[in-house]
Every structure is written in C-alpha cells, then in structure tokens.
Write a protein that holds these residues in place. Structure first.
Motif, mmCIF file in Angstrom:
data_model
loop_
_atom_site.group_PDB
_atom_site.id
_atom_site.type_symbol
_atom_site.label_atom_id
_atom_site.label_comp_id
_atom_site.label_asym_id
_atom_site.label_seq_id
_atom_site.Cartn_x
_atom_site.Cartn_y
_atom_site.Cartn_z
ATOM 1 N N VAL A 51 16.898 9.061 -9.482
ATOM 2 C CA VAL A 51 16.039 9.751 -8.519
ATOM 3 C C VAL A 51 15.145 10.709 -9.296
ATOM 4 O O VAL A 51 15.628 11.454 -10.160
ATOM 5 N N MET A 52 13.855 10.680 -9.008
ATOM 6 C CA MET A 52 12.920 11.624 -9.627
ATOM 7 C C MET A 52 12.995 12.947 -8.868
ATOM 8 O O MET A 52 12.439 13.068 -7.774
ATOM 9 N N PHE A 53 13.720 13.908 -9.451
ATOM 10 C CA PHE A 53 13.851 15.224 -8.835
ATOM 11 C C PHE A 53 12.884 16.211 -9.486
ATOM 12 O O PHE A 53 12.624 16.145 -10.684
ATOM 13 N N SER A 54 12.395 17.123 -8.683
ATOM 14 C CA SER A 54 11.666 18.278 -9.193
ATOM 15 C C SER A 54 12.122 19.491 -8.373
ATOM 16 O O SER A 54 11.899 19.518 -7.151
ATOM 17 N N PRO A 55 12.810 20.458 -9.010
ATOM 18 C CA PRO A 55 13.137 20.591 -10.428
ATOM 19 C C PRO A 55 14.022 19.444 -10.931
ATOM 20 O O PRO A 55 14.791 18.877 -10.181
ATOM 21 N N GLN A 56 13.899 19.159 -12.222
ATOM 22 C CA GLN A 56 14.572 18.018 -12.830
ATOM 23 C C GLN A 56 16.078 18.228 -12.913
ATOM 24 O O GLN A 56 16.574 19.348 -13.083
ATOM 25 N N ILE A 57 16.815 17.110 -12.772
ATOM 26 C CA ILE A 57 18.261 17.096 -12.911
ATOM 27 C C ILE A 57 18.625 16.106 -14.017
ATOM 28 O O ILE A 57 18.075 15.006 -14.067
ATOM 29 N N GLN A 155 26.632 22.762 -7.243
ATOM 30 C CA GLN A 155 25.345 22.845 -6.550
ATOM 31 C C GLN A 155 25.563 22.991 -5.044
ATOM 32 O O GLN A 155 26.554 22.494 -4.497
ATOM 33 N N ASP A 156 24.621 23.636 -4.364
ATOM 34 C CA ASP A 156 24.830 23.918 -2.943
ATOM 35 C C ASP A 156 24.757 22.679 -2.050
ATOM 36 O O ASP A 156 25.177 22.721 -0.894
ATOM 37 N N TYR A 157 24.241 21.541 -2.589
ATOM 38 C CA TYR A 157 24.209 20.330 -1.775
ATOM 39 C C TYR A 157 25.451 19.459 -1.981
ATOM 40 O O TYR A 157 25.594 18.423 -1.336
ATOM 41 N N TYR A 158 26.355 19.877 -2.868
ATOM 42 C CA TYR A 158 27.624 19.163 -3.017
ATOM 43 C C TYR A 158 28.423 19.322 -1.720
ATOM 44 O O TYR A 158 28.433 20.386 -1.097
ATOM 45 N N GLY A 197 10.890 11.227 -0.008
ATOM 46 C CA GLY A 197 12.016 11.844 -0.683
ATOM 47 C C GLY A 197 13.334 11.661 0.053
ATOM 48 O O GLY A 197 13.365 11.459 1.271
ATOM 49 N N ILE A 198 14.431 11.759 -0.699
ATOM 50 C CA ILE A 198 15.766 11.760 -0.099
ATOM 51 C C ILE A 198 15.982 13.059 0.653
ATOM 52 O O ILE A 198 16.531 13.076 1.763
ATOM 53 N N PHE A 199 15.550 14.159 0.065
ATOM 54 C CA PHE A 199 15.557 15.449 0.743
ATOM 55 C C PHE A 199 14.196 15.673 1.404
ATOM 56 O O PHE A 199 13.173 15.199 0.905
ATOM 57 N N SER A 200 14.186 16.382 2.494
ATOM 58 C CA SER A 200 12.942 16.681 3.186
ATOM 59 C C SER A 200 12.040 17.555 2.328
ATOM 60 O O SER A 200 12.516 18.382 1.537
ATOM 61 N N SER A 201 10.730 17.374 2.466
ATOM 62 C CA SER A 201 9.777 18.206 1.719
ATOM 63 C C SER A 201 9.853 19.669 2.145
ATOM 64 O O SER A 201 9.408 20.559 1.418
ATOM 65 N N SER A 202 10.423 19.941 3.310
ATOM 66 C CA SER A 202 10.584 21.320 3.771
ATOM 67 C C SER A 202 11.836 21.985 3.189
ATOM 68 O O SER A 202 12.041 23.181 3.359
ATOM 69 N N ASN A 204 13.677 23.669 0.441
ATOM 70 C CA ASN A 204 13.180 24.455 -0.699
ATOM 71 C C ASN A 204 13.883 24.150 -2.016
ATOM 72 O O ASN A 204 13.461 24.635 -3.066
ATOM 73 N N ARG A 205 14.943 23.313 -1.973
ATOM 74 C CA ARG A 205 15.671 23.031 -3.208
ATOM 75 C C ARG A 205 14.917 22.076 -4.119
ATOM 76 O O ARG A 205 15.037 22.150 -5.340
ATOM 77 N N PHE A 206 14.138 21.142 -3.531
ATOM 78 C CA PHE A 206 13.421 20.158 -4.332
ATOM 79 C C PHE A 206 11.998 19.979 -3.812
ATOM 80 O O PHE A 206 11.772 19.874 -2.609
#
Length: 228
Positions: A51-57, A155-158, A197-202, A204-206
C-alpha cells in the motif's frame, strides 16, 4: 464517497457494455472472415501486495490469493472483452524494528474487473495484452499483531476495523495463451493500482493509502460458442 465510487463503477461498466455491442456489430458486417467466440472459465493466482502510504510505512510484501471466474467474448480476430468476478485478498505487511514477525492486515474483496483482451498472432501459442479497470467491495479483513510488539511501536489503527471503502482502479498485464481445440490455457502477470485510499481522505493519519500489487495467475477457459 460511496455514491461517487458506485457512480464511477456504473460508468465503467456502461462503457464496457458499449464496447461489447460495438465489437458485435462490427463482427456481424463480415461474418465470413471471423466467427465470434464466447469462453467461460476459472482462474487462480497469487498477489504480491503493498500500500502506498503517506506518511510512509516500512513494508514487506504481503502474499495472498486470488480465485475467480472468467467470461470472454471475442468479437473480432485478436480483439475481445474479458470480464472477471473474483475473490481477491490484498492488504499490507509492516516491518517493525527489532521484531522478526510483521504486522499484517489482510483485506478480502469481491472484485468485478473488465479488460480489453488483445491476442497477438495465429499460432497455438499466442502473446496477449490485457488493459482495463476494476471495482472491488470489501467482504472481510484479518489482522495479525506480533505478540512481542513493544507499546512504543503500537499504532492507533491496530485492532481497529478499517472502513468498508469500495476500491476502484486500473490494471494491465501481459501473458501467453495456449489454444488446445476448444480449451484455452491463459498465463498472465498483471499490475494493479487503486485510485482511492483504504483510509478516508478525511482521516488525518494518512494523506493517501492506495493499494497496489502484482498478480501472477493461470486461467482455464472453454469455448462454448463460435469458432471453428
């Protein structure tokens, strides 16, 4: 976002239906030169996901499965449309400092894909090109957290269920076909990239969290109509 994704999916499917009808009409103009062919089949493949994450993982590659059914209509010599319905496993694996095991999040999707199928040559073995798009709906997810994970790396999404976001994107691949009378064996490799994205653009984590991956798969198809 759900309405937007559904609308884009309907638009994509409508375009492919229009292409299929156009191919059929053109083929009917000169039915003596080529008889349209219809194939049904099954496929199995392996995915190499990131997965292309920003910030990078920091990630390793998550290897998972893909199983599906195939419908192919060839309306002109060397040109057709290939539709697929598949159970597709994706996700990502995080490499954690000082820990041998990875954190993994596997997401299971029901995928609908449509491709332009381009066959090259007239021999028993023929190169092929696939160009198309896909629409995927999440049907499940599995999380693996290393037992030795230090609290500072947590991480808080775990242990948090990911939002059930429809995924859509582009895919393309190269491969070979082997024609054995009414039976066809297709071997191909593909690259897939999500436009959402897998996470919503709203969230704030990614800034973005777009899935991508390579698939190597084999398909067995049987010609049910047309041809010789």
């Amino acid at each position: 976002m759900l309405i937007k994704a559904c609308w884009q999916g309907v638009t994509t499917i409508s375009l492919w239906v229009f292409l299929l009808l156009s191919i059929t009409l053109v083929a009917q103009e000169d039915s003596t030169a080529f008889r349209p062919q219809t194939y049904l089949g099954v496929q199995y493949g392996m995915n190499w996901n990131t997965v292309m994450f920003s910030p990078q993982i920091d990630q390793a590659t998550l290897v998972a499965n893909r199983v599906g059914a195939v419908f192919r209509y060839v309306g002109q010599a060397h040109l057709g449309i290939q539709l697929e319905v598949a159970y597709d496993q994706r996700g990502w694996a995080e490499t954690l400092e000082g820990i041998a095991a990875d954190y993994t999040r596997e997401i299971d999707y029901l995928e609908f894909a449509a491709f332009s199928h381009i066959s090259i040559g007239n021999g028993t073995v023929r190169p092929l090109v696939l160009l198309g798009s896909y629409l995927s709906y999440p049907v499940g997810q599995t999380e693996t957290i290393p037992t030795s994970l230090d609290a500072s790396l947590y991480q808080d999404y775990y242990q948090e269920l990911l939002p059930e976001r429809i995924q859509y994107g582009l895919a393309g691949g190269l491969g070979l076909e082997v024609f054995l009378d009414r039976l066809t064996l297709q071997l191909d490799g593909r690259y897939r990239s999500s436009l959402g994205g897998i996470f919503s653009s709203s969230d704030n984590r990614f800034i973005f969290s777009n899935s991508q991956g390579f698939t190597a798969q084999a398909s067995v198809l049987f010609r049910v109509f047309g041809g010789k």
